[in-house]
Design a protein around this motif. Structure first.
Motif, PDB file in Angstrom:
ATOM      1  N   LEU A   1       6.966  -0.939   7.253  1.00  0.00           N
ATOM      2  CA  LEU A   1       6.284   0.348   7.147  1.00  0.00           C
ATOM      3  C   LEU A   1       7.321   1.452   7.011  1.00  0.00           C
ATOM      4  CD1 LEU A   1       3.512   1.905   7.526  1.00  0.00           C
ATOM      5  CD2 LEU A   1       4.100   2.015   9.940  1.00  0.00           C
ATOM      6  N   SER A   2       7.069   2.378   6.094  1.00  0.00           N
ATOM      7  CA  SER A   2       7.957   3.533   5.943  1.00  0.00           C
ATOM      8  C   SER A   2       7.118   4.797   5.863  1.00  0.00           C
ATOM      9  CB  SER A   2       8.762   3.457   4.647  1.00  0.00           C
ATOM     10  OG  SER A   2       9.449   2.256   4.579  1.00  0.00           O
TER      11      SER A   2
ATOM     12  N   TYR B   1       3.371   0.655   3.092  1.00  0.00           N
ATOM     13  CA  TYR B   1       3.234  -0.488   3.997  1.00  0.00           C
ATOM     14  C   TYR B   1       3.235  -1.772   3.188  1.00  0.00           C
ATOM     15  CZ  TYR B   1       1.197  -4.003   6.985  1.00  0.00           C
ATOM     16  OH  TYR B   1       0.984  -5.165   7.667  1.00  0.00           O
ATOM     17  N   THR B   2       3.933  -2.760   3.664  1.00  0.00           N
ATOM     18  CA  THR B   2       3.986  -4.066   2.992  1.00  0.00           C
ATOM     19  C   THR B   2       3.671  -5.164   3.993  1.00  0.00           C
ATOM     20  OG1 THR B   2       5.834  -3.204   1.723  1.00  0.00           O
ATOM     21  CG2 THR B   2       5.430  -5.564   1.548  1.00  0.00           C
ATOM     22  N   LEU B   3       2.800  -6.050   3.585  1.00  0.00           N
ATOM     23  CA  LEU B   3       2.517  -7.253   4.375  1.00  0.00           C
ATOM     24  C   LEU B   3       2.918  -8.410   3.469  1.00  0.00           C
ATOM     25  CD1 LEU B   3       1.029  -8.645   6.804  1.00  0.00           C
ATOM     26  CD2 LEU B   3      -1.005  -8.616   5.360  1.00  0.00           C
TER      27      LEU B   3
ATOM     28  N   TRP C   1      10.561   7.540   9.095  1.00  0.00           N
ATOM     29  CA  TRP C   1      10.436   6.540  10.159  1.00  0.00           C
ATOM     30  C   TRP C   1      10.201   5.201   9.502  1.00  0.00           C
ATOM     31  CZ3 TRP C   1       6.419   3.396  12.354  1.00  0.00           C
ATOM     32  CH2 TRP C   1       6.798   2.806  13.587  1.00  0.00           C
ATOM     33  N   VAL C   2      10.933   4.216   9.927  1.00  0.00           N
ATOM     34  CA  VAL C   2      10.762   2.884   9.346  1.00  0.00           C
ATOM     35  C   VAL C   2      10.520   1.862  10.446  1.00  0.00           C
ATOM     36  CG1 VAL C   2      12.141   3.255   7.277  1.00  0.00           C
ATOM     37  CG2 VAL C   2      13.263   2.512   9.353  1.00  0.00           C
TER      38      VAL C   2
ATOM     39  N   PHE D   1       0.850  -1.178   0.000  1.00  0.00           N
ATOM     40  CA  PHE D   1       0.000   0.000   0.000  1.00  0.00           C
ATOM     41  C   PHE D   1       0.892   1.236   0.000  1.00  0.00           C
ATOM     42  CE2 PHE D   1      -2.215   3.234   2.582  1.00  0.00           C
ATOM     43  CZ  PHE D   1      -3.305   3.450   1.756  1.00  0.00           C
ATOM     44  N   LEU D   2       0.583   2.169  -0.878  1.00  0.00           N
ATOM     45  CA  LEU D   2       1.392   3.388  -0.949  1.00  0.00           C
ATOM     46  C   LEU D   2       0.504   4.615  -1.134  1.00  0.00           C
ATOM     47  CD1 LEU D   2       4.292   4.708  -1.318  1.00  0.00           C
ATOM     48  CD2 LEU D   2       3.936   4.397  -3.755  1.00  0.00           C
TER      49      LEU D   2
END
Lengths: 806, 318
Positions: A656-657, A628-630, A674-675, A613-614
């Motif tokens: 998450l970034s 965000y990546t799952l 923030w990561v 998701f971006l």
């Protein structure tokens, strides 16, 4: 063959239909520098007709003839240009786009046309605007494109500080990294803490994670295409910076005004100089003195010539080296160890406009990667005579020579066809070893014969506006790889489609099959140069992947946001790994001469799936993104983990970034990132035991009676491979930039903090044994206890840098 | 290897100034496991005895317990071939559970099961003895003179070739031993000092070889001819004794080969995987290298129950 024929018939068919139409074509360049601009949107106002400039700034648009039309040219960071034209006959229109000045950029909030992701058929693609990259906080102030890419969904970092990219469950070796058409084999400086790409010399950076068009091939997981700047054609410009660990300088300017230009960019570190006194202080008073040293440098250069309106020539090159050495000397011994690696690439590109609808680029490519280890040690007896002497030389090389031709053909406004081919001669010397010494029976002189192979690819792809709401990119790539005894021929079908569901909302789907014929063997998971590149051979089959991706893309106007949501499923087969316990250099004893890397590897399969998701805002006073990546990644190797499925080390459930850039005024920029990422999957021992081997021996005991005894080393029980999760990783970086225009130049001071809240992220874990005396037990009984220790690498690290531009 | 030293050196540089970057992980966050029974037993029709080692594992992150980890003496160890079951008795001298061939025979091609319980924990395993026996087709015995410059030795080397059994998956191990007669000093004073001839058995060592291994399998090599690596055994060296006052003696070993026994084990998969995993575990102290797991086929425990069928060739010099 039949396929090619059909393709040509198809093209002919299109051409013959396009009679009452006219073609408008030309180049789009930046005003001033005359740098050609790729990715510029060209469209006829109030019509569905539009095109995008190619890598060389060329566009071609075939539209129905009309007496009056307005052609618009727009691109992020540039002022939009419009031209009123009469389209009765084919015409050439070259455009210069002025850059938006800093002041205006802050104020501008209107959305630009080209930014609409929902209107392109390509999915799973990430572009890094170089200007934005320069505003994001960086590790030691070194702006690194690979690090910024790690902040994108679907792209993950490995271990803290490393620049390796893990794209959708693939390893860093599965990325095709291309700099001006040349494949770069090792993108690491300083054991992976910096990438070799100097962002001052780069014009564009594009990463494709899936839905690969047929023009790309050769790696499983991603294509990272970078192009160097051409060099300004109007006057001499310079850009540079002084940082904590390195300095850099870029110069560009015309050679002959308006006709040719150059760019040269260099960078070198000086941590070796800074660290030397510290190291000396640590060793004060010790007999043995160690002198380690390390530096890297790189050079980018490019020249281009305008050979008339139809031909252009570019010559570009990259050269970089890392050098590490450690010398230790005491009164009785001497050791010298050295390590050196680096890439060199060179590309000659020739652009030719065959006609208004057909553009061709031909490239001649050279790429070379070399890694060498040398070690020498000497022990002296107390009387000064030689006791032992040992020397080792090891090196590993890969060299590519290639040629590539790409045609861009624009038969009508509905079709944009690309076709072409590529051939690369690889020469691999996976390992050449020479060992000599006083305690070795026979000197080992093991030079593995160079392996020569030929990799080729032929492709055709068509981007087709099939319906008003449906755009398709279909293509096929025929890839082949020829070793001395075996030839692999692998067709790679590619398909991508975008269906417009509503205004600025589209649904996209893609399928791509990829083959990888060169492999990287790594046993550290770090970006060490000791990782070995090896070719496909008769015994080692090519790696293959299939990826299916679907997603939605939505563009909003107010605020100007792009939102993408994608899901993917990727299957990989024949992926290679070292066998358990193997490494690049295993030299013990006399049979070393017979060892081949092929005996040390094992192949298996993997699969990965997930969602990304971006939300991204590229323009305005406040810009940035949230990604965000799952995801899940699994590996299964018959010879690893006893054939059971396991998570590879970099399987990452959540990633998450958050990136934010805020223009406080025209002179001050604030930024923060923030990561957060799930911890790596590691193998941790849980218990220990004695493992008896079948070496029972019978010896007489005191009474002369034979007694069987057994021996076994103490070993660890690990449970399942990679079943322990390291602690999650999170970190915040912040930076502030102060810009000021001086008389002749503009300067920027940057102050930043890496790891602002001093999170101790795991770099690795180690188990330490401690012997304690059992309490309340007599006689005193020692017993071993174990502690798991986390080693972190970077605490809070402030940095500053000074940058200038003229 | 080199990369490890490199990393360590680099880390030393980075970590030198900041000790606090090393943190102990809280015990509660570490994986907790129970101690398991560890059983090792390798059976073959050619062995005179069947031995079973029973120990237990020590959980790493538990409260230390010095009573854990040794040989389990009170276990009930049962061996069965499907028709006959025996309880293998504990032998205090060797600290093994051991039974003679005459009381329980191991036959080629048969499947055996082993169960061990200490009253609390129970484990079991099975294995099938490979049906075929294989012998070296050719062998080569030679001597060589090598070693560090200050300490050269004469060693005996052995090489074998054999033919793989076609149409089946095979795992092999090569072994060789030498029965040697040689002289050693006997006596503690110049008066009673004399030379004594003794006989001993030494195993050939294959450890300093790579590429080819003393453990082999026939993946992609079905029916092919196999070469062993070079096995090496160092022959005894002479020793000198000096009691002072000119009373010095030098004993030359005067080694005489009685026989060289060369064996090829046609082993089962468990035997091969277990021993190979022990061999390759190597570099596991490098935090960046994935450790290699030690194979086990013991259900509920650790260790290995495996079998082999050994074919011998004995060379006796005339």
């Amino acid at each position: 063959m039949r396929l090619t024929f059909t393709a040509f018939l198809f093209l002919f068919h299109i051409i013959s239909f396009a009679q009452d139409r006219v073609t408008i074509s030309g180049f789009v360049r930046e005003q001033g520098s005359q740098e050609q601009l790729p990715g510029v949107n060209v469209y006829i106002n109030n019509t569905p007709y539009g095109a995008v400039t190619n890598t060389y700034g060329f566009y071609s648009l075939t539209v129905p003839a009309t007496d009056s039309a307005t052609v618009s040219f727009s691109f992020v960071g540039y002022e939009k240009q419009e031209r009123r034209v009469t389209l009765r006959r084919d015409m050439e229109l070259n455009i210069f786009l002025p850059t938006i000045t800093q002041l205006e950029e802050v104020v501008v909030s209107a959305r630009k046309q080209e930014d609409y992701v929902s209107r392109t058929v390509q999915m799973s693609k990430v572009e890094i605007p170089i200007q934005q990259l320069k505003k994001i906080p960086a590790f030691f102030g070194e702006k690194d494109v690979l690090r910024i890419l790690q902040l994108m969904p679907g792209v993950q970092k490995g271990t803290e500080g490393q620049t390796g990219l893990y794209v959708r469950g693939g390893g860093p070796d599965q990325n095709l990294i291309v700099l001006d058409d040349a494949v770069v084999y090792n993108a690491n400086h300083l054991f992976g803490f910096f990438s070799i790409f100097n962002s001052d010399a780069l014009r564009s950076v594009e990463l494709t994670k899936g839905g690969f068009p047929a023009r790309y091939g050769g790696r499983l997981s991603s294509v990272l295409e970078m192009n160097m700047k051409e060099g300004s054609k109007d006057k001499l410009h310079g850009e540079g910076g002084i940082g904590l660990i390195s300095s850099r300088l870029t110069l560009e300017g015309p050679i002959s005004k308006g006709k040719s230009s150059f760019l040269i960019s260099g960078r070198r570190t000086y941590i070796d100089v800074l660290a030397a006194p510290l190291i000396a202080r640590q060793q004060r008073g010790e007999d043995s003195q160690v002198k380690p040293g390390y530096y890297f440098y790189d050079l980018n250069a490019k020249m281009n010539y305008d050979l008339g309106s139809k031909d252009k020539l570019y010559i570009s090159g990259y050269f970089g080296r890392d050098k590490f050495h450690a010398n230790e000397k005491s009164s009785t011994s001497e050791t010298r160890a050295g390590l050196e690696w680096g890439n060199a690439t060179a590309t000659i590109r020739w652009n030719h406009v065959l006609n208004q609808k057909l553009f061709v680029n031909t490239s001649f490519i050279f790429s070379n990667f070399k890694f060498g280890v040398s070690s020498y040690s000497k022990e002296l007896n107390s009387d000064g005579s030689l006791d032992d002497e040992f020397s080792l030389e090891y090196d590993s090389r890969i060299r590519d020579l290639g040629v590539k031709t790409d045609f861009d053909f624009y038969p009508s406004s509905k079709h944009s066809v690309r076709f072409g081919g590529q051939a690369t001669f690889h020469k691999f010397v996976p390992s050449a070893l020479a060992i000599a010494g006083t305690f070795i029976d026979n000197p080992i002189e093991r030079s593995v014969k160079p392996v020569y192979s030929l990799e080729t690819g032929l492709y055709i792809e068509d981007t087709w506006q099939a319906l008003d709401a449906l755009k398709i990119n279909a293509g096929i790539r025929m890839s082949t790889f020829q070793t001395d005894v075996k030839t692999y021929v692998r067709p790679e079908p590619r398909l991508a489609a975008a269906l417009r569901l509503a205004e600025n909302l589209s649904f996209k789907a893609s399928y791509a099959r990829m083959n990888q014929y060169v492999h990287l063997l790594s046993n550290t998971g770090l970006g060490l140069p000791t990782d070995l590149w090896v070719p496909t051979t008769a015994r080692v089959a090519p790696q293959q992947s299939e990826q299916l991706a679907v997603g939605f893309a939505k563009d909003l106007d107010r605020p100007a946001l792009t939102i993408t949501l994608e899901g993917y499923y990727k299957k990989m087969s024949n992926i290679l790994n070292y066998k358990e316990g193997s490494s690049f250099l295993s030299i013990n004893g006399e049979n070393a001469n017979e060892l081949s890397w092929e005996d040390n590897v094992t192949s298996g399969k993997g699969w990965s799936y997930g969602g990304e998701f971006l939300v991204q805002k590229k323009t305005g006073r406040f810009s940035g993104w949230v990604g965000y990546t799952l995801s899940w990644t699994y590996w299964k190797f018959p010879e690893l983990n006893f054939g059971k499925t396991f998570f590879p080390r970099y399987d990452r459930r959540h990633d998450l970034s958050v990136v934010g850039i805020y223009e406080l005024g025209k002179r001050v920029t604030l930024s923060a990132t923030w990561v957060y990422g799930t911890g790596n999957a590691l193998t941790l021992p849980v218990s220990s035991y004695r493992a008896a081997t079948d070496n029972f021996t019978t010896r007489p005991n005191g009474d002369g009676k034979p007694v069987v005894s057994w021996f076994g080393p103490r070993v660890s029980e690990y449970g399942q491979k990679n079943s322990y999760r390291a602690e999650p990783f999170h970190r915040m970086d912040i930076a502030v930039q102060f810009r000021k225009k001086k008389k002749r130049h503009e300067r920027t001071w940057e102050f930043g903090v890496y790891n602002a809240y001093n999170r101790r992220n795991p770099f690795f874990y180690n188990i330490e044994e401690d012997i304690v005396i059992m309490p309340n037990v007599t006689p005193a009984t020692p017993v071993a206890t174990y502690k798991l220790k986390r080693y972190s690498l970077f605490p809070v690290l402030p940095y500053f840098s000074y940058n200038f531009k003229f | 290897m080199f990369s490890r030293q490199l990393i360590l050196l680099f880390l030393t540089l980075v970590l030198a100034a900041c000790e606090s970057l090393v943190t102990d992980i809280d015990q509660s966050k570490l994986p907790q496991v129970d101690s398991k029974l560890v059983v090792q037993c390798f059976i073959s029709p050619q062995s005179t005895r069947t031995n079973v080692v029973v120990t237990e594992s020590i959980p790493l992150f538990a409260e230390p317990d010095y009573l854990k980890g040794g040989v389990i003496r009170n276990a009930i160890v049962k061996l069965s071939d499907g028709a006959k079951e025996v309880v293998v008795p504990f032998d205090t001298a060797s600290q093994l559970y051991s039974i003679d061939k005459s009381l329980f025979t191991i036959s080629a091609g048969k499947t055996y099961s082993l169960s061990v319980t200490d009253g609390v924990r129970s484990v079991k395993a099975t294995c099938t003895v490979p049906a075929n026996e294989i012998r070296a087709a050719t062998y080569e015995i030679d001597s060589s003179y090598s070693g560090p410059i200050t300490n050269r030795d004469t060693s005996l080397t052995v090489k074998m070739t054999w033919y793989d059994i076609a149409q089946e998956t095979n795992y092999y191990r090569v072994r060789a031993s030498i029965d040697l007669e040689y002289s050693v000093p006997d006596g503690t004073t110049p008066e009673n000092f004399k030379e004594k001839r003794i006989r001993n058995r030494f195993n050939f060592n294959w450890d300093d070889t790579i590429g080819r291994n003393d453990f082999r399998n026939d993946v992609n090599l079905d029916g092919a001819s196999f070469n062993s690596p070079i096995g090496r055994v160092n022959l005894p060296v002479g020793t000198s004794y000096d009691f002072g006052n000119g009373n010095s003696f030098y004993i030359y070993p005067k080694s005489k080969i009685v026989s060289v026994t060369m064996e090829i084990y046609n082993a089962d998969e468990h035997y091969f995987k277990y021993h190979r995993s022990l061999q390759t575990r190597g570099d596991s102290d490098n935090p960046f290298i994935e450790p290699s797991l030690i194979y086990t086929n013991i259900d509920g425990g650790l260790g290995c129950f495996a079998s082999y069928n050994s074919g011998q060739v004995i060379y006796r010099p005339k």
